[in-house]
Design an enzyme around this catalytic site. Structure first.
Site, PDB file in Angstrom:
ATOM      1  N   ASN A  75       7.253  -8.142   1.094  1.00 17.79           N
ATOM      2  CA  ASN A  75       6.241  -7.081   1.156  1.00 17.79           C
ATOM      3  C   ASN A  75       6.554  -6.171   2.346  1.00 17.79           C
ATOM      4  O   ASN A  75       6.894  -6.668   3.424  1.00 17.79           O
ATOM      5  CB  ASN A  75       4.878  -7.781   1.333  1.00 17.79           C
ATOM      6  CG  ASN A  75       3.685  -6.872   1.200  1.00 17.79           C
ATOM      7  OD1 ASN A  75       3.615  -6.080   0.271  1.00 17.79           O
ATOM      8  ND2 ASN A  75       2.728  -7.001   2.115  1.00 17.79           N
TER       9      ASN A  75
ATOM     10  N   GLU B 125      -1.215  -2.965  -0.884  1.00 15.75           N
ATOM     11  CA  GLU B 125      -2.181  -2.741   0.212  1.00 15.75           C
ATOM     12  C   GLU B 125      -2.650  -1.288   0.236  1.00 15.75           C
ATOM     13  O   GLU B 125      -2.720  -0.661   1.289  1.00 15.75           O
ATOM     14  CB  GLU B 125      -1.535  -3.089   1.564  1.00 15.75           C
ATOM     15  CG  GLU B 125      -0.963  -4.489   1.641  1.00 15.75           C
ATOM     16  CD  GLU B 125      -0.502  -4.898   3.039  1.00 15.75           C
ATOM     17  OE1 GLU B 125      -0.800  -4.198   4.025  1.00 15.75           O
ATOM     18  OE2 GLU B 125       0.164  -5.948   3.133  1.00 15.75           O
TER      19      GLU B 125
ATOM     20  N   ASP C  67      -4.282   2.153   0.596  1.00 14.34           N
ATOM     21  CA  ASP C  67      -5.361   2.979   1.148  1.00 14.34           C
ATOM     22  C   ASP C  67      -4.756   4.327   1.541  1.00 14.34           C
ATOM     23  O   ASP C  67      -3.538   4.435   1.720  1.00 14.34           O
ATOM     24  CB  ASP C  67      -6.133   2.323   2.308  1.00 14.34           C
ATOM     25  CG  ASP C  67      -5.267   1.762   3.412  1.00 14.34           C
ATOM     26  OD1 ASP C  67      -4.153   2.262   3.617  1.00 14.34           O
ATOM     27  OD2 ASP C  67      -5.722   0.813   4.093  1.00 14.34           O
TER      28      ASP C  67
ATOM     29  N   HIS D 176       0.196   2.192   2.462  1.00 14.67           N
ATOM     30  CA  HIS D 176      -0.790   2.737   3.413  1.00 14.67           C
ATOM     31  C   HIS D 176      -0.422   4.203   3.618  1.00 14.67           C
ATOM     32  O   HIS D 176       0.451   4.528   4.419  1.00 14.67           O
ATOM     33  CB  HIS D 176      -0.726   1.981   4.739  1.00 14.67           C
ATOM     34  CG  HIS D 176      -1.142   0.550   4.621  1.00 14.67           C
ATOM     35  ND1 HIS D 176      -2.428   0.170   4.330  1.00 14.67           N
ATOM     36  CD2 HIS D 176      -0.434  -0.602   4.736  1.00 14.67           C
ATOM     37  CE1 HIS D 176      -2.504  -1.159   4.282  1.00 14.67           C
ATOM     38  NE2 HIS D 176      -1.309  -1.654   4.517  1.00 14.67           N
TER      39      HIS D 176
ATOM     40  N   GLU E 247       7.208  -7.497   5.984  1.00 18.07           N
ATOM     41  CA  GLU E 247       7.681  -6.471   6.926  1.00 18.07           C
ATOM     42  C   GLU E 247       8.939  -6.862   7.705  1.00 18.07           C
ATOM     43  O   GLU E 247       8.933  -6.853   8.935  1.00 18.07           O
ATOM     44  CB  GLU E 247       6.534  -6.088   7.874  1.00 18.07           C
ATOM     45  CG  GLU E 247       5.316  -5.591   7.104  1.00 18.07           C
ATOM     46  CD  GLU E 247       4.113  -5.263   7.998  1.00 18.07           C
ATOM     47  OE1 GLU E 247       4.236  -5.355   9.227  1.00 18.07           O
ATOM     48  OE2 GLU E 247       3.058  -4.934   7.447  1.00 18.07           O
TER      49      GLU E 247
END
Ligand code: G3I
Length: 352
Positions: free
Chosen positions: A209, A273, A275, A245, A168
């Site tokens: 990432n 990641e 979801d 996400h 990030e």
């Protein structure tokens, strides 16, 4: 909300047909998965991907029904530590390394030949205060990063498929995040970390990432420019992690185009990641849309050869990070809190 398997849902309908009309109905039954497959990792392999995996955390490993799903090698062929390889967990005091928790997660991968993704070396969050409050100068912070990344990546040398070396680094507008690393070293903290990681484990794929770079836009462009610049300088960079996400009904429409632009730079991408959260309560309509959204994301990775694999940011709503961060949101995972597979599971199956 009550969730019933299709059989019990039908039974419920039949019973309610004969029940007294005045009886108040319980919460409406929610749909569940109907897919009959041995496992998502098995499907991913058949589809030519390296893995389908999940994040997990140490505190979850005492839950036996959860562990039974987690340890199904057909289901998950890759593992990420959700927290226990982060800086606060691995070097809580300067030069004092603790790998017990991280090793417990790594051990879930090894005996079954599953892949491990290391997460992460350098991030502005979950950072112990000795890093942020010591007023290190550039030379000192360089050696702090080198020591942290080198020791961490070196500890898992030969056991890790890939490392999120930098996590990030950008703001949503594509500028660099203001944090101790950028404020002290400028962009240089990124090559410093990547080179230290490469030296510590020459065979691990080195990733940056990030979230909100899954579709095209300012932040994705900034990441592409960073990758180009690193490559031009001869800095090792093998992949970009698209955290993914997402929000139900709001999956970006440019996933494939964006992944192709990344892989055209000579790197791989991974969905690291995944979801897809919704505003609670769950409804059949939201779960249907979530099913479509999971399918869209998986199909996008499937459409791009350089997208190597997909990781869920844990697989059950029981252990999702979402409700703790977004008030009134949740139900983001393909398994519900009782480990019943949701329609989202079928979306993943359909995507491959
Ligand atoms: O370990 C402490 C425990 O001692 C304490 O009792 C408890 C009380 O709240 O907190 C525990 O720490 C929590 C930690 O997770 C471990 O469970 C933190 O409060 C909590 O903030 C932390 O959340 C993690 C979050 O990163 C922190 O930013 C989530 O579990 C983790 O899933 C999440 O993962 C991040 C990725 O690393 C990067 N991308 C975004 C993603 C979601 O936020």
């Amino acid at each position: 909300m009550m969730r019933l398997s299709p059989f019990f849902a039908l039974l419920g309908c039949a019973l309610s047909a004969v029940a007294a009309p005045s009886a108040p109905t319980a919460a409406a039954a929610l749909p569940t998965s109907t897919a009959k497959v041995s496992g998502l990792h098995a499907l991913a392999k058949q589809a030519g991907k390296l893995y389908f995996g999940t994040a997990t955390d140490n505190g979850e490993l005492t839950n036996q029904p959860y562990v039974a799903v987690l340890n199904n090698g057909q289901m998950f062929g890759q593992i990420t530590a959700a927290n226990s390889m982060k800086w606060d967990a691995t070097e809580p005091e300067q030069g004092v390394f603790t790998f017990t928790q991280g090793d417990q997660i790594a051990a879930l991968a090894q005996p079954m030949g599953r892949l491990l993704r290391g997460h992460n070396c350098v991030w502005h969050s979950q950072l112990p205060s000795w890093v942020t409050s010591s007023n290190f100068n550039a030379a000192q912070l360089t050696s702090v990063i080198q020591n942290h990344c080198g020791t961490l990546v070196g500890h898992y040398k030969g056991k890790t498929y890939a490392w999120d070396v930098v996590n990030e680094p950008f703001n949503d507008d594509g500028t660099f995040q203001s944090n101790v690393f950028f404020n002290t070293l400028g962009q240089n903290f990124i090559p410093i970390a990547l080179k230290a990681a490469r030296a510590a484990d020459p065979n691990a794929k080195l990733y940056i990432n990030e979230f909100n770079i899954e579709g095209t836009g300012a932040k994705a462009t900034a990441m592409k420019n960073l990758v180009k610049s690193l490559k031009a300088q001869g800095v090792p960079i093998d992949g970009v992690g698209l955290q993914s996400h997402f929000i139900v009904g709001e999956v970006p429409t440019t996933l494939v185009e964006n992944m192709r632009e990344f892989t055209a730079l000579g790197i791989e991408v991974a969905i690291t990641e995944l979801d897809i959260r919704m505003t609670l309560p769950e409804t059949a309509a939201l779960l249907e849309q979530q099913q479509k959204d999971y399918q869209t994301v998986v199909a996008a990775c499937q459409a791009v050869p350089g997208c190597v694999g997909i990781t869920l940011w844990d697989f059950t709503d029981e252990f999702s990070w979402v409700p703790g961060t977004f008030p009134n949101m949740g139900a983001a995972c393909p398994w519900d809190a009782n480990l019943v597979r949701k329609p989202g599971f079928d979306g993943i199956v359909a995507g491959f």
